[in-house]
Design an enzyme around this catalytic site. Structure first.
Site, PDB file in Angstrom:
ATOM      1  N   LYS A 168       0.891  -1.462  -0.485  1.00 12.66           N
ATOM      2  CA  LYS A 168       0.100  -0.041   0.330  1.00 12.66           C
ATOM      3  C   LYS A 168       0.378   1.351   0.295  1.00 12.66           C
ATOM      4  O   LYS A 168       0.663   2.039  -1.032  1.00 12.66           O
ATOM      5  CB  LYS A 168      -0.804  -0.384   1.012  1.00 12.66           C
ATOM      6  CG  LYS A 168      -1.845   0.800   1.010  1.00 12.66           C
ATOM      7  CD  LYS A 168      -2.818   0.595   2.310  1.00 12.66           C
ATOM      8  CE  LYS A 168      -3.859  -1.075   1.934  1.00 12.66           C
ATOM      9  NZ  LYS A 168      -4.255  -0.727   3.391  1.00 12.66           N
TER      10      LYS A 168
ATOM     11  N   ARG B  94      -2.780   3.613   8.321  1.00 12.10           N
ATOM     12  CA  ARG B  94      -3.363   1.959   7.564  1.00 12.10           C
ATOM     13  C   ARG B  94      -2.538   0.460   7.678  1.00 12.10           C
ATOM     14  O   ARG B  94      -1.010   1.018   7.620  1.00 12.10           O
ATOM     15  CB  ARG B  94      -3.620   2.260   6.274  1.00 12.10           C
ATOM     16  CG  ARG B  94      -5.172   4.205   6.040  1.00 12.10           C
ATOM     17  CD  ARG B  94      -4.661   4.566   4.945  1.00 12.10           C
ATOM     18  NE  ARG B  94      -5.180   3.360   3.766  1.00 12.10           N
ATOM     19  CZ  ARG B  94      -4.956   3.585   1.827  1.00 12.10           C
ATOM     20  NH1 ARG B  94      -4.955   3.998   1.980  1.00 12.10           N
ATOM     21  NH2 ARG B  94      -5.488   2.348   1.824  1.00 12.10           N
TER      22      ARG B  94
ATOM     23  N   GLY C  62      -8.461  -7.742   3.704  1.00 15.76           N
ATOM     24  CA  GLY C  62      -8.926  -7.620   4.743  1.00 15.76           C
ATOM     25  C   GLY C  62      -8.501  -8.103   6.248  1.00 15.76           C
ATOM     26  O   GLY C  62      -8.688  -8.618   6.571  1.00 15.76           O
TER      27      GLY C  62
ATOM     28  N   MET D  62      -5.724  -7.085   7.743  1.00 16.59           N
ATOM     29  CA  MET D  62      -5.717  -6.298   8.747  1.00 16.59           C
ATOM     30  C   MET D  62      -5.969  -4.967   9.289  1.00 16.59           C
ATOM     31  O   MET D  62      -7.263  -5.110   8.742  1.00 16.59           O
ATOM     32  CB  MET D  62      -3.385  -6.056   8.695  1.00 16.59           C
ATOM     33  CG  MET D  62      -2.999  -7.146   9.276  1.00 16.59           C
ATOM     34  SD  MET D  62      -1.671  -6.888   8.707  1.00 16.59           S
ATOM     35  CE  MET D  62      -1.156  -6.611   7.176  1.00 16.59           C
TER      36      MET D  62
ATOM     37  N   ARG E 261      -3.343  -1.532  -6.324  1.00 16.79           N
ATOM     38  CA  ARG E 261      -2.655  -2.539  -6.614  1.00 16.79           C
ATOM     39  C   ARG E 261      -2.930  -3.423  -7.531  1.00 16.79           C
ATOM     40  O   ARG E 261      -4.222  -2.997  -8.132  1.00 16.79           O
ATOM     41  CB  ARG E 261      -2.989  -3.683  -5.179  1.00 16.79           C
ATOM     42  CG  ARG E 261      -4.155  -3.844  -4.974  1.00 16.79           C
ATOM     43  CD  ARG E 261      -3.820  -4.472  -4.274  1.00 16.79           C
ATOM     44  NE  ARG E 261      -5.653  -4.706  -3.028  1.00 16.79           N
ATOM     45  CZ  ARG E 261      -6.254  -4.181  -2.018  1.00 16.79           C
ATOM     46  NH1 ARG E 261      -5.374  -4.664  -1.279  1.00 16.79           N
ATOM     47  NH2 ARG E 261      -7.404  -4.453  -1.592  1.00 16.79           N
TER      48      ARG E 261
ATOM     49  N   HIS F 131     -15.621  -8.810   1.191  1.00 26.07           N
ATOM     50  CA  HIS F 131     -14.993  -9.347   1.562  1.00 26.07           C
ATOM     51  C   HIS F 131     -14.602 -11.515   0.605  1.00 26.07           C
ATOM     52  O   HIS F 131     -14.111 -11.733  -0.024  1.00 26.07           O
ATOM     53  CB  HIS F 131     -15.113 -10.046   2.972  1.00 26.07           C
ATOM     54  CG  HIS F 131     -13.595 -10.651   3.894  1.00 26.07           C
ATOM     55  ND1 HIS F 131     -14.122 -12.348   3.306  1.00 26.07           N
ATOM     56  CD2 HIS F 131     -12.321 -10.792   3.634  1.00 26.07           C
ATOM     57  CE1 HIS F 131     -13.184 -13.183   4.756  1.00 26.07           C
ATOM     58  NE2 HIS F 131     -11.863 -11.901   4.171  1.00 26.07           N
TER      59      HIS F 131
ATOM     60  N   SER G  89       8.667 -44.352 -19.241  1.00 23.59           N
ATOM     61  CA  SER G  89       7.898 -44.247 -19.048  1.00 23.59           C
ATOM     62  C   SER G  89       7.713 -43.807 -17.165  1.00 23.59           C
ATOM     63  O   SER G  89       7.314 -45.236 -17.017  1.00 23.59           O
ATOM     64  CB  SER G  89       6.668 -44.171 -19.387  1.00 23.59           C
ATOM     65  OG  SER G  89       5.480 -43.442 -18.847  1.00 23.59           O
TER      66      SER G  89
ATOM     67  N   CYS H 247       4.597 -40.611 -16.588  1.00 27.27           N
ATOM     68  CA  CYS H 247       3.097 -40.891 -16.926  1.00 27.27           C
ATOM     69  C   CYS H 247       1.834 -41.270 -15.056  1.00 27.27           C
ATOM     70  O   CYS H 247       1.129 -41.137 -15.216  1.00 27.27           O
ATOM     71  CB  CYS H 247       2.547 -42.148 -17.865  1.00 27.27           C
ATOM     72  SG  CYS H 247       3.159 -43.478 -16.367  1.00 27.27           S
TER      73      CYS H 247
ATOM     74  N   TYR I 147       8.322 -36.408 -22.466  1.00 28.50           N
ATOM     75  CA  TYR I 147       7.449 -35.585 -22.584  1.00 28.50           C
ATOM     76  C   TYR I 147       6.732 -36.272 -20.821  1.00 28.50           C
ATOM     77  O   TYR I 147       7.229 -36.618 -20.241  1.00 28.50           O
ATOM     78  CB  TYR I 147       6.860 -36.106 -23.687  1.00 28.50           C
ATOM     79  CG  TYR I 147       6.318 -37.627 -23.246  1.00 28.50           C
ATOM     80  CD1 TYR I 147       5.202 -38.346 -22.524  1.00 28.50           C
ATOM     81  CD2 TYR I 147       7.445 -38.779 -24.232  1.00 28.50           C
ATOM     82  CE1 TYR I 147       4.952 -39.432 -21.873  1.00 28.50           C
ATOM     83  CE2 TYR I 147       7.110 -40.499 -23.962  1.00 28.50           C
ATOM     84  CZ  TYR I 147       6.012 -40.752 -23.075  1.00 28.50           C
ATOM     85  OH  TYR I 147       6.289 -42.124 -23.003  1.00 28.50           O
TER      86      TYR I 147
HETATM   87  P1  ADP Z   1      -8.101  -2.338   3.431  1.00 28.06           P
HETATM   88  O1  ADP Z   1      -6.033  -2.989   3.675  1.00 28.06           O
HETATM   89  O2  ADP Z   1      -8.293  -3.344   4.643  1.00 28.06           O
HETATM   90  O3  ADP Z   1      -8.881  -2.617   2.271  1.00 28.06           O
HETATM   91  P2  ADP Z   1      -7.604   0.511   3.681  1.00 28.06           P
HETATM   92  O4  ADP Z   1      -6.711   0.923   4.491  1.00 28.06           O
HETATM   93  O5  ADP Z   1      -7.217   0.293   2.194  1.00 28.06           O
HETATM   94  O6  ADP Z   1      -8.087  -0.869   4.458  1.00 28.06           O
HETATM   95  O7  ADP Z   1      -8.368   1.356   3.846  1.00 28.06           O
HETATM   96  C1  ADP Z   1      -9.352   0.842   3.533  1.00 28.06           C
HETATM   97  C2  ADP Z   1     -10.126   1.649   2.833  1.00 28.06           C
HETATM   98  O8  ADP Z   1     -10.876   3.165   4.186  1.00 28.06           O
HETATM   99  C3  ADP Z   1      -9.912   2.515   2.072  1.00 28.06           C
HETATM  100  O9  ADP Z   1     -10.367   1.711   0.504  1.00 28.06           O
HETATM  101  C4  ADP Z   1     -10.100   3.967   1.778  1.00 28.06           C
HETATM  102  O10 ADP Z   1     -11.880   3.778   1.482  1.00 28.06           O
HETATM  103  C5  ADP Z   1     -10.951   4.496   3.213  1.00 28.06           C
HETATM  104  N1  ADP Z   1      -9.712   4.847   3.865  1.00 28.06           N
HETATM  105  C6  ADP Z   1      -8.349   4.616   4.344  1.00 28.06           C
HETATM  106  N2  ADP Z   1      -7.715   6.538   4.300  1.00 28.06           N
HETATM  107  C7  ADP Z   1      -8.145   6.911   3.878  1.00 28.06           C
HETATM  108  C8  ADP Z   1      -8.119   8.136   4.121  1.00 28.06           C
HETATM  109  N3  ADP Z   1      -7.207   8.642   4.230  1.00 28.06           N
HETATM  110  N4  ADP Z   1      -9.163   9.048   3.656  1.00 28.06           N
HETATM  111  C9  ADP Z   1     -10.201   8.410   3.431  1.00 28.06           C
HETATM  112  N5  ADP Z   1     -10.393   7.085   3.398  1.00 28.06           N
HETATM  113  C10 ADP Z   1      -9.767   6.864   3.164  1.00 28.06           C
HETATM  114 MG    MG Z   2      -7.548  -1.403   0.920  1.00 27.33          MG
HETATM  115 MG    MG Z   3      -9.252  -3.131   6.834  1.00 26.53          MG
END
Ligand code: ADP
Ligand code: MG
Ligand code: MG
Length: 880
Positions: A27, A97, A106, A108, A345, A461, A770, A837, A857
């Site tokens: 990220k 984050r 999802g 962490m 990503r 999810h 074989s 085989c 093969y």
């Molecule tokens: P995950 O890895 O679970 O996707 P993220 O860190 O990407 O967690 O956060 C999930 C969501 O939270 C992001 O997709 C975004 O919509 C929202 N978010 C995270 N940081 C910000 C921010 N600085 N401003 C607005 N929304 C945010």
């Molecule tokens: Mg995210």
């Molecule tokens: Mg999350």
């Protein structure tokens, strides 16, 4: 020199290297890179994965300098944003984050709206002139902080919310309502024995620690284990200025793929929610709206609601794809009409989409053919060929939802992940039915045949994880009502209870009662065909198939097999008429009556061989002479001996005696394979005769036949010498009678260690080897696949065996026998053809090794043929 623990990004430049995922996490690297590309990313900074690793190695302390560097980064952020932490004029709000090097969707934790307290919320309300938004953000922050950082389960908050709302929705609450609700949520925290920190810096420190710790949570560790991700790496932490999607109807948030992650087709694919923050979409609690005009889904499209932001999104998508040269999964937020990117990503995709996208990117000039080949995991190709519901199946559709991940699946309904595992232990398939899934359900999803959720959208999810796993999945099936406590769900008039069978079709979104007939998938595959052509052009190993019938042979050919590497003839004896004759043959007292019985079997086999030759016109067909012990053809204990005896015209006692005689203590090492050919030469002679008669029949019809006769379970040079002689004699006799010349080969399977050891001596009597790696593996380890289940679990747990050597080729041990056998064999007979085989012919680990040691093969089951073709290409490319 002091270590650098934080890297800032913002205003068009970034300290970190946008490609350094190991240090910044996926990220953080993406945020740095997008910032450098000039894309609209809220500024912030990344705390490195190294800080996290340090934290764990030093009993959860921070390294010296981290606090100072964070303070410095915040000061910079404050000046960029013209806001400050804890300010009662213009408060700065941030998100905290998680983001490890390898994405764990999802797994962490993330905290949004950090920086709010009883004072700053008022400031935010005044300053934004939108008090409802300020209090909605505060409500969110209290809950997220309570859940993620303090560990108060989120259901405790949602209960309070639900009670407070009554029959109102959260969205309809007024600012005054929210002002009453927030203290109730804070009370949940204090009643749980925690103090909610009002000081933003304390909030930040605690959140950073919580994100660090989430890396080592049970579910994150389990995810890494099941996905083969090493534990040591740690997570980065991204602290980023908030932008707000919850400022009313000109704001919103969404998740989008730059191409369709289900089938790979081009065009934006995504979902959004107006007046919302990110977690609303990911949690699957509100069913999101489609982004595009061309979506067939109902609901307000982003392209209609906010055409300008939508157009901007399309423009940015192209920039991202051009930079990353792959399909991106992006997260965005629109604040009062202004678009911000929050994440990018490489998107997870189904196998089908992976193939389509790789091929399209080549056509679009973004990647080379070789890169495209390496972009697709061979293993995944098998799931492109997932079953579909048979078009003429009898089906009762009881509900339909969103088609989240294609393929059909049926199984027993269960509502808890643990139940999936309980059923799996009994080899029973399950469909996991949930309101929505959360990371706690991963273990159940891993073993379930399919997943059905009542809520959530295409990016929930459940949908994302199921696609990654290659598992059929239907989400957002609002027509069902799930009642966990009574372990049932309602669908219209139907009540479906735990244990009942249902079928889901993740390609159409339909949910059906009971078990519905399925068809093997079509292999029409445009993109797959093209990708595999590229694979064949770089691969050196060729791929054959194991096929026992004309139908299998046809299918194998469609999937690109260049021949049949193993035709097992035993099932030809199980044809009802053949089985009766076979039993007479086994019970016969003398050669004459044995021959009479065999004469009845011959035409049946002849017809079956003919079908296979016809399907494989022009390609080699390796036929293995009878291999299993004879007792397999006699009645098993539950068949009625009296009936069988009557049918065969013998006395029950005689039948019983013969059964006794044939009983073996260890049939795998018993009277089977070439040993049958030695004891009952007429059995092998009959098979050879039937084979060459079929070859002659087909060749007269203008079909090019290339028979290869294979003698199983040879351990001694004398065995192959004798059987080769006998085979050639019989073949020449049949061909002579017909006055036809057909080229053919006679060879042997290498499936006993002794055969590999004496390969040079065997090779003097063989045109080909074989390697039967199934038996060779069992014989080398000295255990049988039927009994290894008793101890394999212990070995796995104790770390003695990571994978079953029957599934993943044992390069270290059995590999030596294959390498040595090949070398020795070729030294004695330079024209020797060598193949494999066993199941390992379709196992990428095996294929890579067989490529390396120079085999000609591999042969595997028809559905693994594409896997093996791609694996063979990978092996060739990686060797260069
Ligand atoms: P995950 O890895 O679970 O996707 P993220 O860190 O990407 O967690 O956060 C999930 C969501 O939270 C992001 O997709 C975004 O919509 C929202 N978010 C995270 N940081 C910000 C921010 N600085 N401003 C607005 N929304 C945010
Ligand atoms: Mg995210
Ligand atoms: Mg999350």
């Amino acid at each position: 020199m002091t270590t650098r623990w934080t890297y800032s990004f913002g205003a068009g430049s970034a300290d970190g290297d946008g490609a350094d995922k190991a240090l910044l996490g996926g990220k953080g690297a993406g945020l740095a890179q997008m910032t450098k590309l000039g894309l609209p990313v809220p500024p912030g900074f990344t705390i490195t994965t190294a800080a996290c690793t340090w934290f764990f190695q030093n009993s959860e302390q921070w390294p010296a300098g981290l606090m100072d560097q964070i303070n410095g980064a915040i000061t910079l952020l404050e000046s960029q944003m013209e806001r400050s932490f804890g300010s009662t004029q213009a408060p700065l709000l941030v998100s905290v984050r998680s983001g490890a090097a390898v994405s764990m969707p999802g797994m962490m934790d993330t905290v949004l709206n950090l920086g709010l307290n009883d004072k700053t919320v008022e400031a935010l309300a005044r300053q934004s002139e939108n008090p409802r938004f300020a209090w909605d953000s505060y409500r969110r922050f209290v809950q997220m902080f309570g859940d993620v950082v303090l560990g108060v389960h989120y259901t405790r908050f949602s209960q309070v919310e639900r009670k407070f709302c009554g029959d109102r929705t959260l969205e309809s609450l007024s600012v005054d309502d929210l002002k009453l609700l927030v203290p109730k949520l804070k009370a949940v925290i204090s009643e749980s024995g925690f103090a909610f920190p009002e000081d933003p810096r304390a909030q930040l420190v605690e959140s950073v620690n919580a994100v660090f710790r989430s890396y080592n949570s049970h579910r994150a560790r389990y995810y890494r284990k099941t996905n083969g991700i090493p534990d040591a790496a740690g997570t980065a932490v991204n602290v980023q200025a908030m932008v707000f999607g919850n400022m009313g109807n000109t704001s919103g948030t969404g998740v989008a793929f730059t191409r369709n992650p289900k089938n790979g087709q081009s065009g934006f694919f995504g979902e959004w929610l107006p007046d919302a923050q990110g977690e609303d979409i990911v949690a699957g609690t509100r069913t999101p709206l489609p982004i595009n005009d061309n979506s067939d889904r109902d609901g307000l499209k982003l392209s209609e609601a906010m055409p300008e932001a939508h157009a901007e999104l399309l423009r940015l998508k192209d920039i991202l794809e051009a930079h990353y040269r792959d399909m991106q999964d992006i997260e965005f937020t629109i604040e009062r009409g202004r678009l911000f990117l929050l994440q990018t990503r490489n998107g997870k995709r189904t196998a089908q989409a992976a193939v389509q996208i790789a091929v399209d990117l080549v056509h679009e000039g973004m990647i080379t053919q070789e890169e495209a080949l390496l972009r697709v995991e061979p293993e995944k190709l098998e799931s492109v060929l997932r079953p579909v519901i048979s078009p003429d199946a009898n089906k009762t559709v009881i509900a339909s939802g969103l088609d989240a991940s294609p393929g059909a699946a049926c199984g027993h309904v269960v509502f808890e992940s643990l139940d999936c595992q309980a059923y799996a232990e009994r080899d029973e398939p399950t469909i996991l039915v949930r309101l929505e899934t959360s990371p706690e359900d991963i273990q159940g999803m891993t073993v379930a045949a399919g997943v059905l959720t009542a809520r959530g959208g295409q990016t929930s999810h459940a949908a994302v994880v199921a696609r990654g796993m290659g598992k059929p999945c239907v989400v957002g099936c609002t027509e069902i009502t799930v009642d966990y406590s009574r372990e049932l769900f309602y669908a219209g008039d139907f009540v479906v209870r735990k244990g009942d069978w249902i079928t889901i079709d993740g390609g159409s979104g339909e949910v059906m009662q009971g078990k519905v007939a399925m068809l093997p998938p079509q292999t029409d595959g445009g993109a797959m065909v093209e990708l595999l052509q590229w694979a064949d052009s770089v691969a050196r190993l060729t791929v054959r198939a194991n096929a026992d019938t004309g139908t299998d042979a046809t299918r194998a050919r469609e999937l690109g097999a260049t021949g049949i590497g193993l035709c097992r003839t035993e099932h030809m004896f199980f044809h009802p008429d053949a089985l009766r004759a076979m039993r007479r043959m086994i019970l016969a007292d003398d050669t004459n009556s044995r021959q009479r019985a065999l004469n009845d079997i011959r035409p049946i086999q002849r017809a079956m061989f003919a079908e296979i030759f016809e399907a494989m016109d022009g390609l080699p067909v390796t036929v293995r002479l009878l291999d299993p012990p004879l007792h397999e053809f006699l009645p098993s204990s539950h068949e009625d001996l009296t009936d069988v005896a009557k049918e065969l015209g013998v006395r029950v006692e005689a039948l019983q005696t013969r059964l006794e005689q044939l009983k073996e203590a260890n049939p795998m090492m018993g009277h089977r394979g070439v040993r049958l050919g030695v004891s009952f030469p007429e059995v092998y002679r009959t098979q050879v005769r039937a084979l060459f008669e079929a070859a002659i029949d087909m060749s007269r019809k203008g079909i090019v036949v290339r028979p290869e006769v294979m003698i199983p379970l040879v351990a001694m040079p004398g065995e192959i010498e004798r059987l080769r002689e006998q085979t050639v004699e019989e073949a020449e006799r049949v061909l002579g009678e017909a006055g036809i010349h057909i080229d053919y080969l006679v060879g042997t399977m290498i499936e006993l260690p002794r055969a590999a050891l004496l390969a040079d001596k065997l090779a003097m009597h063989a045109d080909f080897f074989s390697f039967g790696t199934n038996d060779l593996t069992q014989m080398t380890y000295g255990f049988s696949r039927d009994d290894m289940g008793k101890f394999f679990g212990d070995y796995e747990r104790e770390g003695l065996l990571a994978d079953s050597p029957l599934a993943v080729f044992d390069v270290e041990g059995v590999g030596q026998l294959v390498e040595m056998g090949t070398k020795k064999g070729r030294s004695a007979n330079p024209r020797l053809k060598v193949g494999v085989c066993g199941e390992h012919g379709g196992d990428p680990v095996g294929v890579a090794f067989f490529h390396k040691v120079g085999l000609d093969y591999v042969s595997c089951s028809p559905f693994r043929v594409p896997v093996a073709r791609l694996a063979a290409a990978h092996a060739a490319i990686k060797q260069r």
